[in-house]
Design a protein around this motif. Structure first.
Motif, mmCIF file in Angstrom:
data_model
loop_
_atom_site.group_PDB
_atom_site.id
_atom_site.type_symbol
_atom_site.label_atom_id
_atom_site.label_comp_id
_atom_site.label_asym_id
_atom_site.label_seq_id
_atom_site.Cartn_x
_atom_site.Cartn_y
_atom_site.Cartn_z
ATOM 1 N N ARG A 6 13.081 11.001 -137.006
ATOM 2 C CA ARG A 6 12.154 9.787 -137.459
ATOM 3 C C ARG A 6 12.454 9.696 -138.934
ATOM 4 O O ARG A 6 11.805 10.463 -139.582
ATOM 5 N N VAL A 8 12.450 6.799 -142.545
ATOM 6 C CA VAL A 8 11.964 5.566 -143.229
ATOM 7 C C VAL A 8 12.942 5.434 -144.489
ATOM 8 O O VAL A 8 12.959 6.638 -145.080
ATOM 9 N N LYS A 17 19.453 0.262 -149.214
ATOM 10 C CA LYS A 17 18.581 0.606 -148.087
ATOM 11 C C LYS A 17 19.807 0.376 -146.869
ATOM 12 O O LYS A 17 19.740 1.079 -145.868
ATOM 13 N N SER A 21 21.587 2.817 -144.805
ATOM 14 C CA SER A 21 20.978 3.200 -143.306
ATOM 15 C C SER A 21 22.236 3.317 -142.304
ATOM 16 O O SER A 21 22.386 3.898 -141.177
ATOM 17 N N LEU A 86 14.385 3.672 -140.051
ATOM 18 C CA LEU A 86 13.790 2.162 -140.142
ATOM 19 C C LEU A 86 13.835 1.877 -141.733
ATOM 20 O O LEU A 86 13.563 2.589 -142.519
ATOM 21 N N ASP A 87 14.398 0.604 -141.799
ATOM 22 C CA ASP A 87 14.604 0.089 -143.026
ATOM 23 C C ASP A 87 13.831 -1.370 -143.438
ATOM 24 O O ASP A 87 14.077 -2.173 -142.518
ATOM 25 N N LEU A 99 2.140 2.610 -138.616
ATOM 26 C CA LEU A 99 3.316 3.520 -138.332
ATOM 27 C C LEU A 99 2.804 4.864 -138.006
ATOM 28 O O LEU A 99 3.053 5.492 -136.879
ATOM 29 N N LEU A 105 6.541 10.849 -138.634
ATOM 30 C CA LEU A 105 7.982 10.438 -139.520
ATOM 31 C C LEU A 105 8.299 12.012 -139.873
ATOM 32 O O LEU A 105 7.638 12.988 -140.123
ATOM 33 N N VAL A 108 11.128 10.481 -145.567
ATOM 34 C CA VAL A 108 11.146 9.187 -146.147
ATOM 35 C C VAL A 108 11.863 9.377 -147.249
ATOM 36 O O VAL A 108 11.714 10.296 -148.115
#
Ligand SMILES: Nc1nc2c(ncn2[C@@H]2O[C@H](COP(=O)(O)OP(=O)(O)O)[C@@H](O)[C@H]2O)c(=O)[nH]1
Ligand SMILES: Nc1ccn([C@@H]2O[C@H](COP(=O)(O)OP(=O)(O)O)[C@@H](O)[C@H]2O)c(=O)n1
Length: 226
Positions: A6, A8, A17, A21, A86-87, A99, A105, A108
């Protein structure tokens, strides 16, 4: 089964981003979920949350936390069997806390790009609204100017990408993102990358993810054989 991963990605508008991504999705097989694209899909489909979100986006406001979390968290639940990046979410501390309650996560990524670079990039950013595909006249130009490579449809520019709008957007990003960045720093999962070029940042992100994903997978394998 290998452990799910996971991640971010955070950064001001134009920081790369979406571009990074997509590279992560292609190189590491993670699903890329862009909250901006997901909002636009909901707006196009006239869902309840989409109709509500539109009223804020049109006024250039952030969509309120309860609307964003109600929209995004069920989408993440549908992806419980996938690794993802996740963006664009979380944008605020309340979103980050929601979240955290939903999942843990691993990494990050925070992009720290000089203002002049952001201005220059956004001035040349062209978008295919239906797919979210992003071009840049210098960095990754479309094959034919003003036209999407895949669909042949016209490209557009966002009003908000004008240099005049950027300074306010950036100031707003910094205010709202600061507590989110502090939270992830305290959790020891924050990795910040500062440069003017995506191609110079990418090798560092790639080697970080190589280490993280491989280490996680081998410890998951060890756990399953014990
Ligand atoms: N010149 C240049 N443009 C870039 C670079 N990286 C990304 N871009 C372009 O800059 C714009 C902003 O990138 P994007 O990924 O959309 O940023 P986001 O708003 O953070 O998702 C897009 O037009 C990209 O094609 C880079 O290293 N150099
Ligand atoms: N977590 C989020 C993500 C997007 N948005 C809204 O959706 C718009 C488009 O999101 P985006 O991520 O594609 O665009 P940028 O503002 O990053 O360029 C934003 O300008 C916000 O109005 C939001 O309010 N909250």
């Amino acid at each position: 089964m290998s452990k799910l991963f996971r991640a971010v990605i955070m950064g001001p508008p134009g920081s790369g981003k979406g571009t990074i991504s997509e590279r992560i999705a292609q190189s590491f097989g993670l699903q890329h979920l862009s909250s901006g694209d997901f909002l636009r899909e909901n707006i196009a489909a006239n869902t309840e949350a989409g109709v509500l979100a539109k009223t804020y986006i049109e006024k250039r406001l952030l969509v309120p936390d309860h609307v964003m979390t109600r929209l995004l968290l069920p989408r993440l639940e549908e992806m419980t069997r996938h690794s993802w990046i996740l963006d664009g979410f979380p944008r605020t501390l309340a979103q980050a806390e929601a979240l955290s309650r939903a999942c843990e996560l691993d990494v990050v990524i925070s992009l720290n790009i000089p203002l002049e670079t952001l201005k220059e990039r956004l001035r040349h950013r062209w978008i295919h609204p239906a797919s979210g595909r992003v071009y840049n006249l210098c960095f990754n130009p479309p094959r034919m100017q003003g036209v999407d490579d895949i669909s042949g449809e016209p490209l557009i520019q966002h009003e908000d990408d004008r240099p005049e709008a950027l300074v306010a957007r950036l100031r707003h990003y910094k205010d709202v993102a600061k507590p989110v960045i502090d939270l992830y720093k305290a959790k020891n999962i924050l990795h910040t990358f500062s440069d003017t070029d995506t191609d110079r940042i990418w090798p560092h992100i790639s080697s970080l993810l190589n280490t993280k994903i491989r280490t996680d997978q081998s410890s998951a394998q060890r756990a399953s054989t014990n």
